[in-house]
Design a protein around this motif. Structure first.
Motif, PDB file in Angstrom:
ATOM      1  N   ASN A  80      40.510  49.669  38.790  1.00 43.02           N
ATOM      2  CA  ASN A  80      39.879  49.028  39.947  1.00 43.02           C
ATOM      3  C   ASN A  80      38.580  49.726  40.329  1.00 43.02           C
ATOM      4  O   ASN A  80      37.575  49.080  40.650  1.00 43.02           O
ATOM      5  CB  ASN A  80      40.835  49.029  41.141  1.00 43.02           C
ATOM      6  CG  ASN A  80      41.992  48.065  40.967  1.00 43.02           C
ATOM      7  OD1 ASN A  80      41.913  47.116  40.181  1.00 43.02           O
ATOM      8  ND2 ASN A  80      43.078  48.300  41.687  1.00 43.02           N
ATOM      9  N   MET A  81      38.599  51.069  40.300  1.00 43.28           N
ATOM     10  CA  MET A  81      37.396  51.830  40.658  1.00 43.28           C
ATOM     11  C   MET A  81      36.286  51.608  39.621  1.00 43.28           C
ATOM     12  O   MET A  81      35.104  51.542  39.970  1.00 43.28           O
ATOM     13  CB  MET A  81      37.726  53.322  40.769  1.00 43.28           C
ATOM     14  CG  MET A  81      38.657  53.672  41.938  1.00 43.28           C
ATOM     15  SD  MET A  81      38.051  53.137  43.579  1.00 43.28           S
ATOM     16  CE  MET A  81      39.007  51.634  43.847  1.00 43.28           C
ATOM     17  N   LEU A  82      36.673  51.484  38.361  1.00 42.31           N
ATOM     18  CA  LEU A  82      35.672  51.204  37.320  1.00 42.31           C
ATOM     19  C   LEU A  82      35.065  49.820  37.495  1.00 42.31           C
ATOM     20  O   LEU A  82      33.864  49.631  37.302  1.00 42.31           O
ATOM     21  CB  LEU A  82      36.323  51.327  35.931  1.00 42.31           C
ATOM     22  CG  LEU A  82      36.613  52.745  35.433  1.00 42.31           C
ATOM     23  CD1 LEU A  82      37.392  52.697  34.124  1.00 42.31           C
ATOM     24  CD2 LEU A  82      35.312  53.520  35.248  1.00 42.31           C
ATOM     25  N   ILE A  83      35.898  48.857  37.866  1.00 43.17           N
ATOM     26  CA  ILE A  83      35.400  47.491  38.101  1.00 43.17           C
ATOM     27  C   ILE A  83      34.428  47.485  39.279  1.00 43.17           C
ATOM     28  O   ILE A  83      33.373  46.836  39.241  1.00 43.17           O
ATOM     29  CB  ILE A  83      36.572  46.521  38.353  1.00 43.17           C
ATOM     30  CG1 ILE A  83      37.395  46.350  37.077  1.00 43.17           C
ATOM     31  CG2 ILE A  83      36.052  45.165  38.837  1.00 43.17           C
ATOM     32  CD1 ILE A  83      38.664  45.536  37.251  1.00 43.17           C
ATOM     33  N   ILE A  84      34.769  48.226  40.342  1.00 47.23           N
ATOM     34  CA  ILE A  84      33.875  48.321  41.509  1.00 47.23           C
ATOM     35  C   ILE A  84      32.549  48.951  41.105  1.00 47.23           C
ATOM     36  O   ILE A  84      31.473  48.494  41.521  1.00 47.23           O
ATOM     37  CB  ILE A  84      34.552  49.134  42.636  1.00 47.23           C
ATOM     38  CG1 ILE A  84      35.719  48.349  43.223  1.00 47.23           C
ATOM     39  CG2 ILE A  84      33.543  49.485  43.733  1.00 47.23           C
ATOM     40  CD1 ILE A  84      36.567  49.143  44.188  1.00 47.23           C
ATOM     41  N   SER A  85      32.619  50.000  40.290  1.00 49.52           N
ATOM     42  CA  SER A  85      31.395  50.654  39.817  1.00 49.52           C
ATOM     43  C   SER A  85      30.550  49.692  38.988  1.00 49.52           C
ATOM     44  O   SER A  85      29.317  49.688  39.082  1.00 49.52           O
ATOM     45  CB  SER A  85      31.738  51.890  38.988  1.00 49.52           C
ATOM     46  OG  SER A  85      32.397  52.859  39.778  1.00 49.52           O
ATOM     47  N   PHE A  86      31.219  48.868  38.186  1.00 50.66           N
ATOM     48  CA  PHE A  86      30.506  47.875  37.381  1.00 50.66           C
ATOM     49  C   PHE A  86      29.767  46.884  38.279  1.00 50.66           C
ATOM     50  O   PHE A  86      28.589  46.585  38.060  1.00 50.66           O
ATOM     51  CB  PHE A  86      31.498  47.129  36.479  1.00 50.66           C
ATOM     52  CG  PHE A  86      30.898  45.949  35.768  1.00 50.66           C
ATOM     53  CD1 PHE A  86      30.069  46.129  34.665  1.00 50.66           C
ATOM     54  CD2 PHE A  86      31.140  44.645  36.223  1.00 50.66           C
ATOM     55  CE1 PHE A  86      29.503  45.039  34.015  1.00 50.66           C
ATOM     56  CE2 PHE A  86      30.582  43.559  35.568  1.00 50.66           C
ATOM     57  CZ  PHE A  86      29.759  43.754  34.465  1.00 50.66           C
ATOM     58  N   PHE A  87      30.460  46.378  39.311  1.00 49.74           N
ATOM     59  CA  PHE A  87      29.813  45.441  40.236  1.00 49.74           C
ATOM     60  C   PHE A  87      28.655  46.101  40.978  1.00 49.74           C
ATOM     61  O   PHE A  87      27.637  45.469  41.274  1.00 49.74           O
ATOM     62  CB  PHE A  87      30.834  44.878  41.232  1.00 49.74           C
ATOM     63  CG  PHE A  87      31.664  43.762  40.688  1.00 49.74           C
ATOM     64  CD1 PHE A  87      31.079  42.541  40.357  1.00 49.74           C
ATOM     65  CD2 PHE A  87      33.025  43.913  40.494  1.00 49.74           C
ATOM     66  CE1 PHE A  87      31.833  41.496  39.847  1.00 49.74           C
ATOM     67  CE2 PHE A  87      33.794  42.872  39.984  1.00 49.74           C
ATOM     68  CZ  PHE A  87      33.198  41.661  39.656  1.00 49.74           C
ATOM     69  N   GLN A  88      28.812  47.395  41.261  1.00 52.61           N
ATOM     70  CA  GLN A  88      27.738  48.121  41.926  1.00 52.61           C
ATOM     71  C   GLN A  88      26.501  48.195  41.045  1.00 52.61           C
ATOM     72  O   GLN A  88      25.379  47.993  41.515  1.00 52.61           O
ATOM     73  CB  GLN A  88      28.206  49.530  42.288  1.00 52.61           C
ATOM     74  CG  GLN A  88      27.126  50.340  42.997  1.00 52.61           C
ATOM     75  CD  GLN A  88      27.532  51.782  43.211  1.00 52.61           C
ATOM     76  OE1 GLN A  88      28.561  52.227  42.693  1.00 52.61           O
ATOM     77  NE2 GLN A  88      26.737  52.515  43.954  1.00 52.61           N
ATOM     78  N   VAL A  89      26.707  48.490  39.772  1.00 54.52           N
ATOM     79  CA  VAL A  89      25.587  48.568  38.827  1.00 54.52           C
ATOM     80  C   VAL A  89      24.906  47.207  38.697  1.00 54.52           C
ATOM     81  O   VAL A  89      23.670  47.117  38.689  1.00 54.52           O
ATOM     82  CB  VAL A  89      26.077  49.069  37.446  1.00 54.52           C
ATOM     83  CG1 VAL A  89      24.973  48.935  36.400  1.00 54.52           C
ATOM     84  CG2 VAL A  89      26.527  50.518  37.542  1.00 54.52           C
ATOM     85  N   VAL A  90      25.715  46.159  38.610  1.00 58.54           N
ATOM     86  CA  VAL A  90      25.154  44.800  38.518  1.00 58.54           C
ATOM     87  C   VAL A  90      24.326  44.487  39.760  1.00 58.54           C
ATOM     88  O   VAL A  90      23.204  43.972  39.666  1.00 58.54           O
ATOM     89  CB  VAL A  90      26.278  43.758  38.346  1.00 58.54           C
ATOM     90  CG1 VAL A  90      25.714  42.338  38.476  1.00 58.54           C
ATOM     91  CG2 VAL A  90      26.954  43.930  36.993  1.00 58.54           C
ATOM     92  N   ALA A  91      24.872  44.795  40.947  1.00 57.64           N
ATOM     93  CA  ALA A  91      24.154  44.536  42.203  1.00 57.64           C
ATOM     94  C   ALA A  91      22.855  45.327  42.266  1.00 57.64           C
ATOM     95  O   ALA A  91      21.828  44.825  42.741  1.00 57.64           O
ATOM     96  CB  ALA A  91      25.043  44.890  43.391  1.00 57.64           C
ATOM     97  N   LEU A  92      22.883  46.570  41.765  1.00 59.51           N
ATOM     98  CA  LEU A  92      21.681  47.400  41.757  1.00 59.51           C
ATOM     99  C   LEU A  92      20.609  46.804  40.854  1.00 59.51           C
ATOM    100  O   LEU A  92      19.431  46.724  41.239  1.00 59.51           O
ATOM    101  CB  LEU A  92      22.030  48.814  41.295  1.00 59.51           C
ATOM    102  CG  LEU A  92      20.852  49.797  41.191  1.00 59.51           C
ATOM    103  CD1 LEU A  92      20.146  49.946  42.527  1.00 59.51           C
ATOM    104  CD2 LEU A  92      21.341  51.154  40.679  1.00 59.51           C
TER     105      LEU A  92
END
Length: 248
Positions: A80-92
Motif C-alpha cells: 500500500n505504501m509503495l502504491i501511494i509513493s507511485f501515485f505521489q511520483v505520478v502527481a509530481l
C-alpha cells in the motif's frame, strides 16, 4: 492493537511521509521554479499561487492516503505504501509537466511589442516531431527572439490573417529568428512615453536603477490572465531589464 495506538502510528507515519515528501519536492521544484520562472516573469504570469497549490495538493494527497491506508498489522501494508509513493511520483510529474507548459519559454519581438510566449500557446506544423517540441519546451532559460512578416506578398497575407485570428507567427517557434536589435529600434519608444501610463514617481523608481543604460522601451504582452509589463532597451536595442510598469 488498540485503536488509540493505531491512530498514533498512523499519525506518526503520516507526519514522516509528509516531511520526507516535502523535502524531496522542495529539492526538485524550487530550483526548477527559479530556473524556469525568473523574476519578474513569474509575477507577469501570476504563477506563484499555482506553484504553491501544486506543492500542497501533492503533499495533502500523500498525507491523506498514508493516514487512511497505513496499518502495520496488515500484510499488504508495504505494498500500500509503495502504491501511494507511485501515485505521489505520478502527481509530481503531472505538476512538473504543467509548469513546463506555462513557463515563459520565449520573449518574442514582433513589431511594436514583445510577446511572452509559453509552450502551451505555441503552434507547430503537423510534421514536426515530438523531439523538437520537447527540446523547445523543457530545456534552457527564456530565449529572446524576433519574428517578422514575410516579404512574399502571399505568405504575408496568410501571416496577417493568422495574427488577426490569434495564431500569429509570434506563437510559431519555427518562425523565430535571432533577436534583431535594429528591428527593435524601429518600434522602440522613448522613456518619457511611460509617463502616459504611469505616475512619474513610479517611473523614476523603476527606471532609476537602469538609467545609465535604459533609453528606450517596448511593451511586454503577457498571457491572457497575466500582467503586461515593460521591456527596457539601451540605445542599441539590447534588452536591459523587464520592469513592472504599465505599457498602455
Amino acid at each position: 492493537m488498540s485503536v488509540k495506538k493505531l491512530y498514533k502510528l498512523k499519525l506518526s507515519a503520516t507526519c514522516y511521509k509528509v516531511l520526507f515528501s516535502s523535502l524531496i519536492i522542495a529539492i526538485i521544484v524550487i530550483p526548477l521554479y527559479f530556473f524556469w520562472f525568473p523574476y519578474p516573469l513569474n509575477k507577469s504570469l501570476n504563477i506563484n499561487k499555482m506553484v504553491v497549490n501544486i506543492f500542497f495538493v501533492n503533499i495533502a494527497l500523500v498525507g491523506l492516503l498514508t493516514f487512511i491506508f497505513f496499518n502495520p498489522e496488515r500484510k499488504d501494508n508495504k505494498v500500500n505504501m509503495l502504491i501511494i509513493s507511485f501515485f505521489q511520483v505520478v502527481a509530481l510529474f503531472v505538476g512538473l509537466y504543467y509548469l513546463v507548459q506555462v513557463r515563459p519559454a520565449w520573449l518574442v519581438h514582433h513589431q511594436d511589442r514583445i510577446y511572452l510566449v509559453q509552450p502551451s500557446s505555441t503552434i507547430y506544423p503537423e510534421n514536426v516531431g515530438i523531439y523538437q517540441k520537447v527540446i523547445d519546451q523543457f530545456f534552457g532559460r527564456v530565449q529572446l527572439k524576433t519574428v517578422k512578416f514575410s516579404d512574399n506578398s502571399f505568405k504575408y497575407q496568410d501571416q496577417l490573417n493568422q495574427s488577426v485570428s490569434g495564431v500569429g507567427i509570434e506563437y510559431q517557434p519555427l518562425e523565430y529568428r535571432s533577436y534583431d536589435k535594429s528591428f527593435a529600434l524601429k518600434y522602440a519608444q522613448p522613456i518619457s512615453n511611460l509617463l502616459k501610463y504611469n505616475k512619474k514617481n513610479k517611473v523614476s523608481e523603476k527606471v532609476e536603477e537602469y538609467s545609465r543604460q535604459a533609453k528606450l522601451w517596448l511593451p511586454l504582452r503577457s498571457s491572457a490572465n497575466g500582467q503586461d509589463m515593460v521591456v527596457l532597451l539601451d540605445d542599441k536595442g539590447s534588452m536591459v531589464a523587464i520592469v513592472t510598469l504599465n505599457p498602455w
